[in-house]
Design a protein around this motif. Structure first.
Motif, mmCIF file in Angstrom:
data_model
loop_
_atom_site.group_PDB
_atom_site.id
_atom_site.type_symbol
_atom_site.label_atom_id
_atom_site.label_comp_id
_atom_site.label_asym_id
_atom_site.label_seq_id
_atom_site.Cartn_x
_atom_site.Cartn_y
_atom_site.Cartn_z
ATOM 1 N N VAL A 93 -2.651 34.642 -30.556
ATOM 2 C CA VAL A 93 -2.934 36.018 -30.120
ATOM 3 C C VAL A 93 -1.746 36.589 -29.345
ATOM 4 N N VAL A 94 -1.312 35.862 -28.326
ATOM 5 C CA VAL A 94 -0.180 36.294 -27.500
ATOM 6 C C VAL A 94 1.110 35.633 -27.961
ATOM 7 N N ARG A 95 1.003 34.399 -28.406
ATOM 8 C CA ARG A 95 2.205 33.646 -28.772
ATOM 9 C C ARG A 95 1.913 32.719 -29.940
ATOM 10 N N ARG A 96 2.969 32.335 -30.609
ATOM 11 C CA ARG A 96 2.925 31.250 -31.585
ATOM 12 C C ARG A 96 4.013 30.276 -31.166
ATOM 13 N N GLY A 97 3.604 29.152 -30.587
ATOM 14 C CA GLY A 97 4.592 28.244 -30.010
ATOM 15 C C GLY A 97 5.259 28.909 -28.818
ATOM 16 N N THR A 98 6.571 29.044 -28.875
ATOM 17 C CA THR A 98 7.325 29.657 -27.779
ATOM 18 C C THR A 98 7.642 31.120 -28.030
ATOM 19 N N ARG A 99 7.178 31.679 -29.123
ATOM 20 C CA ARG A 99 7.517 33.051 -29.474
ATOM 21 C C ARG A 99 6.321 33.982 -29.296
ATOM 22 N N ALA A 100 6.596 35.186 -28.854
ATOM 23 C CA ALA A 100 5.529 36.175 -28.688
ATOM 24 C C ALA A 100 5.079 36.695 -30.050
ATOM 25 N N VAL A 101 3.794 36.925 -30.185
ATOM 26 C CA VAL A 101 3.255 37.579 -31.370
ATOM 27 C C VAL A 101 3.665 39.050 -31.336
ATOM 28 N N ALA A 102 3.986 39.601 -32.469
ATOM 29 C CA ALA A 102 4.421 40.993 -32.550
ATOM 30 C C ALA A 102 3.403 41.922 -31.897
ATOM 31 N N HIS A 103 3.892 42.824 -31.071
ATOM 32 C CA HIS A 103 3.124 43.887 -30.394
ATOM 33 C C HIS A 103 2.255 43.365 -29.242
ATOM 34 N N ALA A 104 2.138 42.046 -29.061
ATOM 35 C CA ALA A 104 1.198 41.526 -28.071
ATOM 36 C C ALA A 104 1.613 41.861 -26.651
ATOM 37 N N ASP B 137 -0.026 52.399 -41.877
ATOM 38 C CA ASP B 137 -0.504 52.968 -40.630
ATOM 39 C C ASP B 137 -1.535 52.037 -40.015
ATOM 40 N N VAL B 138 -1.341 51.673 -38.731
ATOM 41 C CA VAL B 138 -2.209 50.675 -38.122
ATOM 42 C C VAL B 138 -3.647 51.166 -38.019
ATOM 43 N N VAL B 139 -3.865 52.469 -37.804
ATOM 44 C CA VAL B 139 -5.237 52.980 -37.719
ATOM 45 C C VAL B 139 -5.932 52.831 -39.067
ATOM 46 N N GLU B 140 -5.225 53.184 -40.139
ATOM 47 C CA GLU B 140 -5.843 53.064 -41.459
ATOM 48 C C GLU B 140 -6.085 51.606 -41.823
ATOM 49 N N ARG B 141 -5.150 50.732 -41.499
ATOM 50 C CA ARG B 141 -5.349 49.315 -41.794
ATOM 51 C C ARG B 141 -6.541 48.765 -41.019
ATOM 52 N N ASP B 142 -6.666 49.169 -39.755
ATOM 53 C CA ASP B 142 -7.811 48.705 -38.971
ATOM 54 C C ASP B 142 -9.113 49.312 -39.467
ATOM 55 N N LEU C 190 -5.862 39.292 -36.542
ATOM 56 C CA LEU C 190 -5.415 38.504 -37.689
ATOM 57 C C LEU C 190 -3.992 37.981 -37.507
ATOM 58 N N THR C 191 -3.608 37.676 -36.288
ATOM 59 C CA THR C 191 -2.245 37.225 -36.017
ATOM 60 C C THR C 191 -2.133 35.711 -35.878
ATOM 61 N N GLY C 192 -3.250 35.002 -36.051
ATOM 62 C CA GLY C 192 -3.237 33.560 -35.832
ATOM 63 C C GLY C 192 -3.754 32.777 -37.010
ATOM 64 N N VAL C 193 -4.764 31.960 -36.775
ATOM 65 C CA VAL C 193 -5.221 30.992 -37.768
ATOM 66 C C VAL C 193 -6.063 31.613 -38.864
ATOM 67 N N ASP C 194 -7.045 32.434 -38.507
ATOM 68 C CA ASP C 194 -8.043 32.878 -39.480
ATOM 69 C C ASP C 194 -7.714 34.233 -40.095
ATOM 70 N N ASP D 41 -3.638 43.487 -35.274
ATOM 71 C CA ASP D 41 -2.915 42.970 -34.105
ATOM 72 C C ASP D 41 -3.433 43.678 -32.859
ATOM 73 N N LEU D 42 -2.814 43.400 -31.718
ATOM 74 C CA LEU D 42 -3.328 43.897 -30.435
ATOM 75 C C LEU D 42 -3.072 45.378 -30.184
ATOM 76 N N ARG D 43 -2.394 46.056 -31.079
ATOM 77 C CA ARG D 43 -2.256 47.507 -30.907
ATOM 78 C C ARG D 43 -3.606 48.209 -30.917
ATOM 79 N N ALA D 44 -4.623 47.547 -31.412
ATOM 80 C CA ALA D 44 -5.969 48.123 -31.418
ATOM 81 C C ALA D 44 -6.450 48.487 -30.027
ATOM 82 N N LEU D 45 -5.941 47.807 -28.994
ATOM 83 C CA LEU D 45 -6.399 48.072 -27.632
ATOM 84 C C LEU D 45 -6.089 49.489 -27.175
ATOM 85 N N SER D 46 -5.029 50.062 -27.689
ATOM 86 C CA SER D 46 -4.636 51.411 -27.274
ATOM 87 C C SER D 46 -5.104 52.482 -28.252
ATOM 88 N N LEU D 47 -5.938 52.093 -29.202
ATOM 89 C CA LEU D 47 -6.478 53.012 -30.198
ATOM 90 C C LEU D 47 -7.982 53.172 -29.996
#
Length: 348
Positions: A21-32, A304-309, A235-239, A259-265
């Protein structure tokens, strides 16, 4: 359905998973990082990964760009230690298996840490993930369990997402001990509600005002359901939708997002419209017999993230309805898999 300007504004606090959600290993997940930094509500990061201390985890998150302290982190080691602390006398000897987060959590609740099954009057085992766990460590756990020690697992996640791929998680290590002993541990991490309960106590927030965020259906989403809190599945991780279609125990998140951009939408919630599920003018129909998918109302490529969501909000509800109606027959599961694969391609 909560009607607010943004999804985050519908809640007073957030309990957020880390890996996937926030990271994959040592790297940040995009937009998180940007999405979480912009939140106007308090966040507790609740992780089933028991290998590190809260201070270690906080330092890693600071390195990713988040403003986090140890008090903002709750681990499954702490949940496991709390479980044992409520049942054992202070000073009781417990075998710690896993990273240093396991041993530190036991000391926090005034239990004595052992490194071998033959250390002192051992009464329990707390087994968590650690990248340096060896076959010898698993053998010591097995010896202790066979001798009658109470066996607690911090979590049962069989896999762990990293920047290189998916690695074996604590559940895989637990299975090794279980195979040797013929017994099963008490697992306190997600999907058990204990980690969410600890997080809400830390936040001082009630269930109805808390949003749980996670990527795993079998832990994060089922755990949120068990704890009685709303959830956002990302949908940024396992499932993905294909694993959702076949998931046992019928997990059903409140919301889903790429992804977590949904929080601001605004909250994307699909409603039933005849045979379809619709959201923001998009409609999705899934035939549970043939697996045929019909999508209407799309304006173009899913950029567009809104349409995808919106598509995703309809997709997971339509799949859930088809899943609940098709049973578990091979033909029904194959149809669901075809539908999920088609919907996944629409979100690519």
């Amino acid at each position: 359905m909560r009607t607010t300007a943004t999804l985050a504004e519908a809640y007073q606090a957030v309990v957020c998973d880390l890996d996937g959600v926030v990271r994959r290993g040592t790297r940040a997940v995009a937009h998180a990082v940007d999405a979480l930094t912009a939140l106007g509500v308090p966040v507790v990061y609740a992780t089933n990964n028991a290998s590190l201390t809260p201070a270690d985890v906080a330092a890693q998150l600071v390195g990713l760009g988040l403003a986090v302290s140890a008090d903002d982190v709750v681990t499954s080691s702490q949940a496991g230690a709390a479980f044992l602390g409520e049942r054992l006398a202070p000073g009781s000897v417990v075998l710690a298996v896993g990273g240093r987060g396991v041993a530190d959590a036991l000391r926090e609740v005034h239990l004595t840490v052992a490194e071998s099954a033959s250390d002192g009057e051992l009464v329990a085992v707390l087994q968590g993930y650690g990248p340096l766990v060896t076959a010898t460590d698993l053998a010591e756990a097995a010896y202790a369990v066979q001798a009658g020690a109470l066996w607690v697992a911090t979590n049962a996640d069989r896999t762990l997402p990293t920047h290189r791929g998916v690695a074996p998680g604590n559940g895989a290590l637990v299975e090794a001990v279980s195979f040797a002993t013929g017994t099963r541990p008490v697992a306190v991490g997600k999907p058990a509600p204990a980690l969410y309960d600890l997080s809400m106590a830390r936040l001082g927030c009630g269930r109805e005002d808390t949003l749980a965020i996670g990527d795993r259906l079998d832990t994060d989403i089922l755990g949120a359901m068990a704890a009685g809190v709303d959830s956002l599945w990302v949908l940024t991780g396992v499932d993905d939708l294909r694993s959702f279609a076949r998931a046992p125990d019928r997990p059903l998140p409140t919301y889903a997002s790429v992804d977590l951009r949904a929080l601001s939408l605004p909250p994307q919630v699909a409603v039933k419209d005849g045979s379809a599920w619709s959201c923001n003018g998009v409609a999705v129909t899934v035939d549970p017999v043939t697996g045929t998918v019909v999508i209407t109302g799309r304006s173009g490529p899913a950029s567009d993230v809104v349409e995808r969501d919106s598509v995703l909000a309809c997709a997971f509800r339509a799949l859930a309805e088809a899943r609940d109606g098709s049973g578990s027959s091979p033909a029904g599961l194959d149809a669901l898999d075809r539908a999920a694969a088609a919907l996944t391609s629409e979100l690519a």
